[in-house]
Design a protein around this motif. Structure first.
Motif, short mmCIF file in Angstrom:
data_model
loop_
_atom_site.label_atom_id
_atom_site.label_comp_id
_atom_site.label_asym_id
_atom_site.label_seq_id
_atom_site.Cartn_x
_atom_site.Cartn_y
_atom_site.Cartn_z
N ALA A 1 39.02 32.44 -13.14
CA ALA A 1 37.93 31.73 -12.46
C ALA A 1 37.87 32.13 -10.98
CB ALA A 1 38.10 30.23 -12.60
N ASP A 2 39.03 32.37 -10.38
CA ASP A 2 39.06 32.83 -8.99
C ASP A 2 38.50 34.24 -8.87
OD1 ASP A 2 40.17 30.42 -8.20
OD2 ASP A 2 42.23 31.18 -8.25
N TRP A 3 38.74 35.08 -9.88
CA TRP A 3 38.20 36.44 -9.86
C TRP A 3 36.68 36.40 -9.86
CZ3 TRP A 3 41.43 38.42 -14.61
CH2 TRP A 3 42.79 38.37 -14.28
N ILE A 4 36.11 35.53 -10.68
CA ILE A 4 34.65 35.40 -10.74
C ILE A 4 34.12 34.88 -9.40
CG2 ILE A 4 32.77 34.11 -11.82
CD1 ILE A 4 34.38 34.40 -14.47
N ALA A 5 34.81 33.92 -8.82
CA ALA A 5 34.37 33.35 -7.54
C ALA A 5 34.40 34.39 -6.43
CB ALA A 5 35.25 32.16 -7.18
N ALA A 6 35.29 35.39 -6.52
CA ALA A 6 35.41 36.42 -5.49
C ALA A 6 34.58 37.66 -5.81
CB ALA A 6 36.87 36.81 -5.32
N SER A 7 33.95 37.70 -6.96
CA SER A 7 33.25 38.89 -7.43
C SER A 7 31.83 38.99 -6.87
CB SER A 7 33.17 38.85 -8.96
OG SER A 7 32.24 39.79 -9.44
N PRO A 8 31.52 40.06 -6.13
CA PRO A 8 30.14 40.23 -5.67
C PRO A 8 29.15 40.27 -6.82
CG PRO A 8 31.59 41.76 -4.56
CD PRO A 8 32.40 41.11 -5.65
N TYR A 9 29.53 40.84 -7.94
CA TYR A 9 28.64 40.92 -9.10
C TYR A 9 28.26 39.52 -9.58
CZ TYR A 9 26.70 42.10 -13.63
OH TYR A 9 25.86 42.22 -14.71
N HIS A 10 29.23 38.66 -9.70
CA HIS A 10 28.98 37.31 -10.22
C HIS A 10 28.34 36.39 -9.19
CE1 HIS A 10 30.73 38.00 -14.12
NE2 HIS A 10 31.74 38.59 -13.54
N GLN A 11 28.45 36.71 -7.93
CA GLN A 11 27.89 35.85 -6.89
C GLN A 11 26.53 36.32 -6.38
OE1 GLN A 11 29.37 32.93 -6.36
NE2 GLN A 11 30.84 33.66 -7.88
N LEU A 12 26.07 37.46 -6.85
CA LEU A 12 24.82 38.05 -6.38
C LEU A 12 23.62 37.17 -6.73
CD1 LEU A 12 23.57 40.55 -5.04
CD2 LEU A 12 23.38 41.55 -7.33
N THR A 13 22.79 36.93 -5.72
CA THR A 13 21.57 36.14 -5.91
C THR A 13 20.39 36.88 -5.27
OG1 THR A 13 21.73 34.91 -3.84
CG2 THR A 13 22.88 33.98 -5.76
N ARG A 14 19.19 36.36 -5.52
CA ARG A 14 17.97 36.95 -4.94
C ARG A 14 17.99 36.93 -3.41
NH1 ARG A 14 14.46 37.70 -8.92
NH2 ARG A 14 14.54 36.40 -10.76
N GLU A 15 18.78 36.06 -2.83
CA GLU A 15 18.82 35.92 -1.38
C GLU A 15 19.77 36.92 -0.71
OE1 GLU A 15 19.28 33.12 -3.47
OE2 GLU A 15 17.13 32.76 -3.33
N ALA A 16 20.40 37.77 -1.48
CA ALA A 16 21.37 38.73 -0.92
C ALA A 16 20.67 39.72 0.00
CB ALA A 16 22.08 39.48 -2.04
N SER A 17 21.40 40.19 0.98
CA SER A 17 20.91 41.25 1.87
C SER A 17 20.99 42.59 1.16
CB SER A 17 21.79 41.29 3.13
OG SER A 17 21.69 40.09 3.83
N PRO A 18 20.20 43.56 1.60
CA PRO A 18 20.33 44.89 1.04
C PRO A 18 21.77 45.39 1.19
CG PRO A 18 18.39 44.75 2.42
CD PRO A 18 19.17 43.48 2.62
N MET A 19 22.22 46.16 0.20
CA MET A 19 23.61 46.64 0.21
C MET A 19 23.68 48.13 -0.05
SD MET A 19 25.77 43.88 -1.96
CE MET A 19 25.17 42.22 -2.06
N LEU A 20 24.59 48.77 0.65
CA LEU A 20 24.98 50.14 0.36
C LEU A 20 26.33 50.07 -0.32
CD1 LEU A 20 24.55 53.20 0.58
CD2 LEU A 20 25.73 53.10 2.79
N ILE A 21 26.40 50.55 -1.53
CA ILE A 21 27.64 50.49 -2.32
C ILE A 21 28.26 51.88 -2.29
CG2 ILE A 21 28.61 50.02 -4.59
CD1 ILE A 21 25.92 48.36 -5.05
N VAL A 22 29.29 52.05 -1.48
CA VAL A 22 29.99 53.33 -1.40
C VAL A 22 31.11 53.30 -2.43
CG1 VAL A 22 31.27 54.92 0.06
CG2 VAL A 22 29.47 53.49 1.06
N CYS A 23 31.15 54.31 -3.29
CA CYS A 23 32.16 54.34 -4.34
C CYS A 23 32.86 55.69 -4.38
CB CYS A 23 31.53 54.03 -5.70
SG CYS A 23 30.20 55.15 -6.15
#
Length: 96
Positions: A14-36
């Motif tokens: 449950a803590d992993w989900i709470a810390a996960s950008p994927y699971h916390q992403l909403t329409r209100e998020a700022s634009p993101m550059l995902i460097v991998c």
């Protein structure tokens, strides 16, 4: 999960989900550059999955694969390179 995750996020899923950008992403998020790191088999596909979810929510997300290790991605940013120019370009586009 690798032991690194337990050390970083604890052993409660449950803590992993709470810390996960994927699971916390909403329409209100700022634009993101995902460097991998293209050196890791799972890194860029995970980044693309996040970007795809962002697209469905209307959030601008860009994936930037780099042939660098995770540590090198952090270390090399800011040095004169196409990588730094790409990050600068993304940030400039968001800020302007």
């Amino acid at each position: 999960m690798p032991p690194l995750y337990d050390r970083a996020f604890g052993d409660n899923p449950a803590d992993w989900i709470a810390a996960s950008p994927y699971h916390q992403l909403t329409r209100e998020a700022s634009p993101m550059l995902i460097v991998c790191s293209s050196q890791r088999r799972d890194s860029c596909p995970q980044g693309q999955a996040l970007a795809d979810k962002g697209t469905t929510l209307g959030v601008t997300m860009t994936v930037l694969p780099e042939d660098l290790s995770h540590g090198e991605i952090n270390k090399e940013l800011g040095k004169a390179s196409a990588y730094t120019r790409a990050v600068d370009g993304f940030v400039g586009g968001v800020v302007n």
